[in-house]
Every structure is written in structure tokens, then in C-alpha cells.
Design a protein around this motif. Structure first.
Motif, PDB file in Angstrom:
ATOM      1  N   PHE B 190       0.873  -1.139   0.009  1.00 25.85           N
ATOM      2  CA  PHE B 190       0.110  -0.105   0.013  1.00 25.85           C
ATOM      3  C   PHE B 190       1.043   1.146  -0.106  1.00 25.85           C
ATOM      4  O   PHE B 190       1.731   1.382   0.981  1.00 25.85           O
ATOM      5  N   VAL B 191       0.460   2.103  -0.897  1.00 24.53           N
ATOM      6  CA  VAL B 191       1.394   3.398  -0.995  1.00 24.53           C
ATOM      7  C   VAL B 191       0.591   4.413  -0.949  1.00 24.53           C
ATOM      8  O   VAL B 191      -0.739   4.530  -1.269  1.00 24.53           O
ATOM      9  N   THR B 192       0.905   5.638  -0.295  1.00 23.06           N
ATOM     10  CA  THR B 192       0.124   6.752  -0.318  1.00 23.06           C
ATOM     11  C   THR B 192       0.870   7.936  -0.877  1.00 23.06           C
ATOM     12  O   THR B 192       2.044   8.195  -0.834  1.00 23.06           O
ATOM     13  N   GLY B 193       0.246   9.161  -1.602  1.00 24.44           N
ATOM     14  CA  GLY B 193       0.741  10.153  -1.986  1.00 24.44           C
ATOM     15  C   GLY B 193      -0.264  11.109  -2.335  1.00 24.44           C
ATOM     16  O   GLY B 193      -1.238  11.319  -1.802  1.00 24.44           O
ATOM     17  N   ILE B 194       0.280  12.156  -3.212  1.00 28.40           N
ATOM     18  CA  ILE B 194      -0.489  13.190  -3.434  1.00 28.40           C
ATOM     19  C   ILE B 194      -0.923  13.042  -4.895  1.00 28.40           C
ATOM     20  O   ILE B 194       0.048  12.989  -5.669  1.00 28.40           O
ATOM     21  N   ASP B 195      -2.294  13.052  -5.390  1.00 30.93           N
ATOM     22  CA  ASP B 195      -2.638  12.706  -6.842  1.00 30.93           C
ATOM     23  C   ASP B 195      -2.654  14.320  -7.469  1.00 30.93           C
ATOM     24  O   ASP B 195      -3.634  14.832  -7.779  1.00 30.93           O
ATOM     25  N   TYR B 196      -1.568  14.625  -7.871  1.00 30.03           N
ATOM     26  CA  TYR B 196      -1.244  16.043  -8.361  1.00 30.03           C
ATOM     27  C   TYR B 196      -2.275  16.198  -9.660  1.00 30.03           C
ATOM     28  O   TYR B 196      -2.767  17.051  -9.996  1.00 30.03           O
ATOM     29  N   GLY B 197      -2.300  14.961 -10.617  1.00 28.63           N
ATOM     30  CA  GLY B 197      -3.064  15.056 -11.783  1.00 28.63           C
ATOM     31  C   GLY B 197      -4.424  14.400 -11.849  1.00 28.63           C
ATOM     32  O   GLY B 197      -5.084  14.209 -12.919  1.00 28.63           O
ATOM     33  N   ALA B 198      -4.891  14.358 -10.665  1.00 29.20           N
ATOM     34  CA  ALA B 198      -6.229  13.767 -10.582  1.00 29.20           C
ATOM     35  C   ALA B 198      -7.403  14.415 -11.279  1.00 29.20           C
ATOM     36  O   ALA B 198      -7.447  15.690 -11.510  1.00 29.20           O
ATOM     37  N   ASP B 199      -8.347  13.713 -12.046  1.00 25.21           N
ATOM     38  CA  ASP B 199      -9.567  14.057 -12.364  1.00 25.21           C
ATOM     39  C   ASP B 199     -10.299  15.047 -11.476  1.00 25.21           C
ATOM     40  O   ASP B 199     -10.594  14.840 -10.742  1.00 25.21           O
ATOM     41  N   PRO B 200     -10.332  16.388 -12.128  1.00 24.02           N
ATOM     42  CA  PRO B 200     -10.824  17.246 -11.291  1.00 24.02           C
ATOM     43  C   PRO B 200     -12.235  17.044 -10.685  1.00 24.02           C
ATOM     44  O   PRO B 200     -12.800  17.458  -9.940  1.00 24.02           O
ATOM     45  N   ALA B 201     -12.943  16.246 -11.561  1.00 25.61           N
ATOM     46  CA  ALA B 201     -14.342  15.870 -11.181  1.00 25.61           C
ATOM     47  C   ALA B 201     -14.622  15.169  -9.912  1.00 25.61           C
ATOM     48  O   ALA B 201     -15.288  15.034  -9.222  1.00 25.61           O
ATOM     49  N   MET B 202     -13.136  14.497  -9.619  1.00 21.65           N
ATOM     50  CA  MET B 202     -13.020  13.867  -8.384  1.00 21.65           C
ATOM     51  C   MET B 202     -12.739  14.685  -7.187  1.00 21.65           C
ATOM     52  O   MET B 202     -12.478  14.070  -6.079  1.00 21.65           O
ATOM     53  N   GLY B 203     -12.494  15.902  -7.277  1.00 28.34           N
ATOM     54  CA  GLY B 203     -12.252  16.900  -6.304  1.00 28.34           C
ATOM     55  C   GLY B 203     -10.969  17.599  -6.495  1.00 28.34           C
ATOM     56  O   GLY B 203     -10.163  16.958  -7.445  1.00 28.34           O
TER      57      GLY B 203
END
Lengths: 238, 238, 238, 238
Positions: B190-203
Motif C-alpha cells: 500500500f502506498v500513499t501520495g498526492i494525486d497531482y493530476g487527478a481528474d478534477p471531477a473527483m475533487g
């Protein structure tokens, strides 16, 4: 110092395909426990790979066995110098001061769902005198409420099941005690060994599972089932 | 090489008692990821203790906050040099050859009960081409069968729940993919991170959970939800 | 019409205290099944109370046995007139039209957590041709994915466990099939009987658990394990 | 006799397809409770089907609503003649003497896994004075150990979860009390109603779940949460 001598015999039948084994049967090499002599015999001509965990001294043996029978014999003589301490000095360590390598042992794990037990453990143990006394109260609670019964649990049984069903074997007592300690932020971990001095009514010398709890600046051994004298436990793994 | 800049703002209200925090928000320092610059601001005059895990480069911050408000601001610029490899070279490693430090990641854990999923995973994935293709098939299976729905799970939800209920958020996708990999003896974590490029629809940019799988001689990143481009993930912890 | 003759022998040892028994071993009296003759022998001089459920014809025997041995022998000859119907006429009934007494069988129960399986069942079976074909597809799915293995489950095992672990005995196959039917709003219930014609490799004539599904205007028998020919099942209870 | 007047307003939005509803909002017609007058309004021109359970007097309303909004208004005036009895006459009934129609209520159900709680309940309550006192002790135990917290549970939460997590809403208190009663062979069942006299701090008059226990020769009402005075509960269903 105590000197103990023990042997383990395991017999497997491998069907169809060569199979990988990861065995944890060697006596651990720790600050308190040294191996005076030991002997390993395998019935197949295999060169096993033995790996010693640098942190805990646990020794894992990996091997690939061919189809057919595999007999594993191991015996060892170990010297154990138990460290004992007076209860008054076994204090709980605030989370802020826990050594980083101890932190993993306050988190939940496969069989110890301490995250679900926070209210439960706080109600039962939150008001008790901290340190050794609280840990001993958790041990007493587990021992008092759980019936030792061979065959009553399986490889899926977890601490939550054992609270509900109030029956289990040594690993279940250990999982439950660990889960309750972690639920009140006391680091605790699962240890396996050989129960040299176990009550003969419970069967011959065998593998045993028990608990270590971090108090003061060390891990201390607790044995929640009550069937094995802690002084007769040879550490194998954690 | 990719350079990413991000910030995190967390706001807590501490009631009644001073409280211990263990935060994992700093960008990890790994072979592939270096921190160019970073800044931490706390609204209370506290000196936090920052601990870097020697194996993974994960940085934990511990602090004790007084009753009242606590605002935590962190921002960083990181350079990420993703290592890419052609699928054909991403082979599964036989258990007998796994590096010892990788072995823990084939065992079950709190949220990944791979022990219960052995038959299940073998039936679904046992016959597939090994290596990258099998891992990708597990990812596809999880993504195809699980609906991404905010608020649909809680802190007790595990891989077994997610198979049954077929709904979850990023951590649930990750737990399920990990459990299925381990159930066929592929190390996964399991890895955690920051989703820099996430779909803006997801927040907005947020914490994200994903998966690393050990293939060949390295850990490779897999993103089972499909909502975040893997190239935009800043590693925080494992 | 089929005439079947069978016997049941049960042996108990009651320790310490007189114990209450509720036994369901008498052949049911239903529209399709009539008892030609029957005989009951108890080794203790007890007058049992036999209660026939007015709706289903199931017969329960209650008795209080004294400490010591209790042997129960029952044998019966029954005539069974199976009602058969062509698949095309076995239609699903919209919820709005279900007879009120059938409604309880679309709700979840102790071992059939259909509430948790709604997405799962809809994905697997939601698009299939309704009626007999969909029920048969659920049966096939359960039979194909579940290994019949004596001793692989216990009294706590439920449909959710069986989906995950893919192993069980007849009651587990039945619970899983029922849960999946209810999850797509098809009424289904648990039935017990004697498997007159079971595969001898599975052991002697014994109790068996199977399924009834409400289609058209009747309950129809389905046997998900595949080990017992449906025509040889003597109904005992539901 | 008590006369209570109450109203229920429910608002749904049906999307895409006409949907089946099974609503249980009508006041039940029982020996102790009679409906003086009642009124039902639906915002869609639907003729609902109302079915009264012959055994319990519970009334179910089935209807099929078209896509769009559906508003349901129901109000009723009911007369309730509570039967009260002195504790000393509320005796437990031996299994051998339970009326057959009461037997289903000693078995486990979806949310009340009494089968797993036998040791637990016997240890806690097995030695207590039987009858009213034991049931009241179970109620006190549940109330004392469970925190009432809106939103803390969901539709999958069962008695086993509530023992472990010690938090829930009215249905969870009821499920836990029922499971513990059944685990010591006391018939108990889930009842729903309107909590006319509920503590306003807990919100407006609303649906409420509570418990009936079979003692002597009748079902008696118990209210484990402590937030609603039992005298103000209008029975809707069981």
C-alpha cells in the motif's frame, strides 16, 4: 541463566509439484538467548537458505522440496538469560516518546483489529493504573474470558472472533491480548516459541504463541494462556 | 524527470486534552524522488519530531498539540524520475528467490486478507500469463468490478468487504488489488501520495492511495482506480 | 410418483443435565409428498411432542432427554409426486405481485446476506434472461465456483464467506444460491431433506440441504451441489 | 388506556424506472392497540395494496411509483391499552414448553448472531435470577456499554459489530439485546414503532426500533436505548 534443549520433527508429503517452504523453526539469536549448539536434518538433499532478521534475530529457512516425503528434524541447546524487572519500573511510554521502530506495533494487523476495539478497551482498561498493572489486567481479562480448546479456531480466526466466541488456542489468546493492548496505545507483538515447560495435559512440547509488550525501554514477555511457564519459552520468531 | 509542486492544509480542533499526532504528509525521499524545497508551518509553537524510515524514505512527523485549533501547512517541490520498464521484463519472482525484506509483502494484513482469497485468486488469475500481464489483469478486474463512490466505505472496510460490496474509494481499490496479488504469491504493498493530476471531477488535489508490486527486482507503481495518472503521484508513504 | 423408503439413526450422549431437543427428522407432509408409513423409536421412555407447521407441513419433534445415552431411530416410506414444469413457464414474479406469505423470502437472513450482495448479483446476473434461466445461471455459478469439501465450513459460515473462500458443504452451496437469488429479488428458501440417491462416493444416505425458488406460482426445487439427484430428495423441513 | 396521535411524512425521488415500494408505516392492529382513525395521502395517483399479517397485525403497503417525486403522508390516532405485569410473574419458559409459533425467535437471524454468542451470554448472564430480572440485566448491559450516536452504523451492522464497537443507533441496541436473549434461550424479536415521547434532544418524533421478549405467556416490550419512554411507542411492525 537457563539452559534448555529441545527438538522439532516435522513431516510433510508434497504432491504433484515441487513446493516452496518458508519455515521458522530455528531458535532466534537475541541479546537474551544464545544457541549453544544446533542440528538440522532434511530427508531430501536440499541446501536450504537461512536468513536472519537483522532487527529481531529471527531465522527463516527457505527451501524448495521435490514431490514425495519431506522430514525436517531440528534440535538445539540454548542458553536464555531472562531480563526481569520490578513492576513499578515497567511504565507505559507516551506515543510521543516511542522509538520509531516500535510504532508499527500500535497499529492494527490481520488478526488484531485494534482499530475496532478502541471504545471497548478504553471502557474496560482505560481507568486502570498504567504500565505493568494495566497490561496484566488485560492478560487476566483475556485468560479469564477465553476457554482453551484445541481445534476450536482456524487460520481465519481473529481477535474480534475470539472476543465474541470466547474460545481458542494459544495464537487466539495472543491475538486478543495484542489487539486490546494496541487499542489503548500500548505496543504489543506476536511471538512464537517452543513451550519447554508446558502442562503435559496440554500435550507434548510444541510450538507456542505468546506476546511481547513494550514497557519502559524493552519488550517484555507475557503468556496469556496460562498453560506454559514463561521461563520455559524458547524464542523462535516475532 | 518531472517537477511537481503541491501544498497540503490540515485543520484540527483539539478538545479537552493535549493530543499526540503522527502525520505522514512530507514527500518521501527515495531513489526516484527528491525534495527540491519544502516548507512546514504549524499554528501552535511546537517543535515536531520528524523521523525518516531508513528503508523506504517515508517521513513521519510526531507532535503533541495543545487544546484549541491546530493548522498544519506543508508545501513542497519535488523532482520525480520515474523508472519505466517494458512489460516483458517485469517478471514474477519465485518465492524461493524473493529478497528477504520483500517477504512480508506476501503475507496477509489488516485490510488485505489474502489468506482467505487463495482459491478465489487462483481461479480468476492462476492460469494467466505471469508477470506484468497477470498484475495488470488483477488491476483490470478490480477496476472493472468496483464502483468509485465517495463515502461508501469506512475505516473498517477491508478487501473482503470490497469484493462483496463492489464499491469503495481509492484505499479500498488498493487493498483489494494487494490482497489478490498476495493470494497468488506476488508481493504487493500500500502506498500513499498526492494525486497531482487527478481528474478534477473527483475533487481537488488530495491524498491518494495506490499500489506497488514487486516484479523483476524493483517495486512498480500501479493505480487501480483509474482516476489519477500515475505520473502525477508524489510518494508520501508506504 | 416415486415411492422411497429410508431410515435415520441418531445417537447422543447427554451429560450432567436433562437436555431439550428440537429435532426435525420426520418426513414433511406436503401437497407433493405423503407419508405411507413411518416408525419412531426412542431409547429413553419419553413422550415426544410433535408439532406440524400449518404452512409448510414440516414436523418438529421436541423432547427432554435424561442424562445418559439417547438413540433415535426413525424410518418412513413416502410417496412423492414431483410437479414438473417447462422452463418457459417458470417466470419471475414482480415484487408488486408476490403473495404476501412469500415476501419474507426476499429478505436477508442469518446465513444469506443478500443485502450486501446487490451490486455483485446485479453485475453477474442482472442482464440474464429472467425466470428459470436466471435461476439456473445462479445455480451454475455457485456450483462452478464452490468446491465441495467435507469439514471445510462450520456453523458460523455464511454466504459471504463461501463466495470468498469458494469451498463448503451442501448447506453452504444452498446459502450462497439463496443469497444471490434474493439479491436480485427472487424469493428463495433453505430446505432440508434426505438424499436418497446421493453419489455413494459422498457417503451413505444422509441429511441434505438444498434450495426452493418461487417462480410462477409455486416453489421449485434446485440442488446446487450436484451430488444428489433432485428426484431422490425426501423433504424434511424448510 | 393511552390515546396517541402522530403523523409521518416521507419524500422520495424515483429516477429512471418505476419502482416497487414495500412500506411498513401503518399503525398495527393488535390486541393492545386499536386505530381510532387514520389517513393516507400519496402524491401520485396510485392504488396501494395493503396487507395485514394475520399473526401480528402488522400492515404492509405495497405500491409501484412512477419516476418523479413521491410524497407519502400518513397520520393516525391510536388507542393503546398496555398490559402490565409484576416482574415476579414474568418467568422464562423452558424450551420444551414454548408455543411452536414462538420457537423461530430463539434462532439466530441476519443481524442477531446468537449462535456465536452462547459462551459470551452464558458467562455474563447465565448465573442471574431468571425471568424479568435476567432480561432487564441484559437490557442494562446493552444500554451501559453502547453509545447512542447518529450515523455510527449502517445497514450491514449486526449485533456482533455492536458488541465490538460499542456504538450505534436504536436498531443496533435492539439487535444486540435480541441476540443476547436468544443466546440464553429467551425468545426475543425486533419491533418497530413511532417514538411519540422521545427525548426532543434526539430529534423529532421518528421511527424507532425496540424489543419484545416472550415471558410467561406473552410478548413484553423492552426499550434498550433509554431515549424513548415505552408508554409512548406506537407499534408499527415486527
Amino acid at each position: 541463566m537457563i539452559r534448555l534443549k529441545f527438538s522439532i520433527d516435522l513431516n510433510y508429503e508434497i504432491v504433484d509439484y515441487a513446493s516452496d517452504f518458508i519455515l521458522n523453526i530455528h531458535a532466534a539469536q537475541t541479546r537474551c538467548q544464545s544457541v549453544v549448539e544446533e542440528q538440522l536434518n532434511l530427508s531430501q538433499p536440499i541446501a536450504p537458505l537461512i536468513y536472519t532478521d537483522p532487527t529481531y534475530g529471527t531465522r527463516y529457512m527457505r527451501l524448495k522440496a521435490e514431490p514425495g516425503l519431506l522430514a525436517v528434524h531440528y534440535d538445539a541447546t540454548v542458553d536464555i538469560a531472562h531480563h526481569t524487572e520490578s513492576p513499578g519500573r515497567l511504565e507505559e511510554v507516551p506515543i510521543a516518546n516511542l522509538p520509531p521502530e516500535v510504532l508499527p506495533y500500535i497499529y492494527p494487523s490481520r488478526y488484531c483489529q485494534s482499530d475496532r476495539l478502541h471504545r471497548f478497551a478504553t471502557r474496560e482498561f482505560g481507568h486502570l493504573r498504567q504500565g505493568y498493572w494495566r497490561v496484566q489486567a488485560i492478560l487476566d481479562w483475556v485468560r479469564h474470558r477465553t476457554q482453551f480448546l484445541s481445534g476450536s479456531s482456524n487460520g481465519s480466526t481473529s481477535a474480534v472472533d475470539t472476543i465474541i466466541e470466547q474460545v481458542g488456542v494459544c495464537r487466539d489468546f495472543a491475538h486478543l491480548m495484542i489487539a486490546l493492548c494496541r487499542a489503548v496505545n500500548i505496543p504489543a507483538r506476536f511471538v512464537t516459541g517452543i513451550d519447554y515447560g508446558a502442562d503435559p495435559a496440554m500435550g507434548p512440547t510444541d510450538f507456542h504463541a505468546y506476546v511481547e509488550v513494550f514497557l519502559g525501554d524493552k519488550w517484555y514477555l507475557f503468556e496469556p494462556t496460562g498453560v506454559s511457564p514463561p521461563m520455559g519459552l524458547v524464542r523462535i520468531g516475532t
